[in-house]
Enzyme design. Sequence first.
Site, short mmCIF file in Angstrom:
data_model
loop_
_atom_site.label_atom_id
_atom_site.label_comp_id
_atom_site.label_asym_id
_atom_site.label_seq_id
_atom_site.Cartn_x
_atom_site.Cartn_y
_atom_site.Cartn_z
N ASP A 1 3.07 -1.47 -2.73
CA ASP A 1 2.92 -0.38 -3.70
C ASP A 1 2.21 0.77 -2.98
O ASP A 1 0.99 0.86 -2.99
CB ASP A 1 2.11 -0.87 -4.91
CG ASP A 1 2.08 0.15 -6.03
OD1 ASP A 1 3.14 0.65 -6.40
OD2 ASP A 1 0.98 0.44 -6.52
N GLY B 1 -6.50 -2.76 -8.55
CA GLY B 1 -6.53 -4.20 -8.67
C GLY B 1 -5.83 -4.81 -9.86
O GLY B 1 -5.83 -6.04 -10.00
N SER B 2 -5.22 -4.02 -10.73
CA SER B 2 -4.57 -4.61 -11.91
C SER B 2 -3.38 -5.47 -11.51
O SER B 2 -3.14 -6.54 -12.10
CB SER B 2 -4.14 -3.51 -12.89
OG SER B 2 -3.33 -2.55 -12.24
N LYS B 3 -2.61 -5.04 -10.52
CA LYS B 3 -1.49 -5.86 -10.05
C LYS B 3 -1.99 -7.11 -9.34
O LYS B 3 -1.40 -8.18 -9.47
CB LYS B 3 -0.59 -5.05 -9.11
CG LYS B 3 0.10 -3.85 -9.76
CD LYS B 3 1.04 -3.18 -8.76
CE LYS B 3 1.66 -1.92 -9.35
NZ LYS B 3 0.68 -0.84 -9.51
N ASP C 1 -6.85 -2.89 0.99
CA ASP C 1 -6.87 -1.46 0.70
C ASP C 1 -7.58 -0.73 1.84
O ASP C 1 -8.51 -1.27 2.45
CB ASP C 1 -7.56 -1.15 -0.62
CG ASP C 1 -7.11 0.19 -1.19
OD1 ASP C 1 -6.10 0.21 -1.92
OD2 ASP C 1 -7.74 1.21 -0.89
N CYS D 1 -1.50 -2.48 -0.64
CA CYS D 1 -2.28 -1.32 -1.10
C CYS D 1 -2.76 -1.65 -2.50
O CYS D 1 -2.21 -1.16 -3.48
CB CYS D 1 -1.44 -0.05 -1.07
SG CYS D 1 -0.65 0.31 0.51
N ALA D 2 -3.78 -2.48 -2.61
CA ALA D 2 -4.04 -3.22 -3.84
C ALA D 2 -4.88 -2.49 -4.88
O ALA D 2 -4.74 -2.76 -6.07
CB ALA D 2 -4.71 -4.55 -3.49
N ALA D 3 -5.82 -1.65 -4.47
CA ALA D 3 -6.73 -1.03 -5.43
C ALA D 3 -5.95 -0.14 -6.41
O ALA D 3 -4.93 0.44 -6.02
CB ALA D 3 -7.78 -0.20 -4.69
N CYS E 1 4.61 5.47 -7.49
CA CYS E 1 4.39 6.14 -8.77
C CYS E 1 5.10 7.50 -8.77
O CYS E 1 4.63 8.44 -9.41
CB CYS E 1 2.90 6.33 -9.03
SG CYS E 1 1.98 4.81 -9.18
#
Length: 360
Positions: free
Chosen positions: A289, A199-201, A227, A195-197, A342
């Site tokens: 994530d 994109g900082s990780k 994503d 679940c990438a967006a 989060c």
Amino acid sequence: MGGGGGRGRGGSRTQRRHFRQNRENVWKRSKSDPSSESNNENNGENRGWEPFATQNPAFDEYYKEQGIVSPEEWDAFNEVLRRPLPAAFRINSSSQFCSDIRRQLENDFMISLQSEVSEGGESQPIRPLPWYPENLAWHSNFSRMQLRKNQTLERFHEFLKLENEIGNITRQEAVSMVPPLFLDVRPDHFVLDMCAAPGSKTFQLLEVIHRSMKPGSLPDGLVVANDLDVQRCNLLIHQTKRMCTANLIVTNHEAQHFPGCRAKSSASEIGAEMEPPISQLIFDRVLCDVPCSGDGTLRKAPDIWRKWHAGLGNGVHPLQIQIAMRGLLLLKVGGRMVYSTCSMNPVENEAVVAEFLQID
């Protein structure tokens, strides 16, 4: 079900709804929100904008029962939740200017910004995060609002904007930097970010696989960034294109139904003493994530105070399990998966981990 990623298109709609809720502008109040309108009957005048309420009795009751902090620490915990979130950023470790940027921060900005230290007992205006390797991640005592509005901070703000645009630094919350560190990625690893967006990780993972490479050469590793939402995929591509890498694949799938992929070795690698070509693409590392209630982001999204209720965590719990289970199926034997949210809710964290630890 409120959050079951479920089957077929029903699960797709559920997950999209969670993403839409996470993307909404929390500072914009609808006209139907009574707290955004002045009470003309009582006051006879327009009082204008009022700050969001930062209290929710249901939140206090729930988390006191969960015992996420000791009773003695509850007041201090509540106070922290109401402080503005400081800015943080990370130096791109694979950039050829990495050392120069670090020296400028240590020898220039740490000194020149000393007179602008924000209130709160901090002795330094900016400082490296002690738990991040090699002074590559930095914490600022200035919120993003202060950086934008304070004229004396203009030079530092322009520095951050420019270096971020060209990919030498990434503006990223400190807590967001933690999960990739636990993955322990190496340059030859195949990594799946489920679940990438935004994109900082993903950018952080790309830095690791590129860091030890000589200029002009490519690592053997690969990052697959997925994503569900196509608009968020566009944001993900915009974020990661600063790396200028060929070792990234962006996909657009439901994470809980991420498809099996096939990879085959080149003909020259297949010989009598070589291993057969890989038929199923599996990953050395998986970052999971997941979508969540987001109540760990109260400091940057104060509207959560008004909307929060205990059912939020219960609603996304089934989807979180499904995504984590799919991640495990795509993981190599001996590989590593990091699960993160989060949220502070044990239903979304410990309960999910406990569920997939029961797998035989």
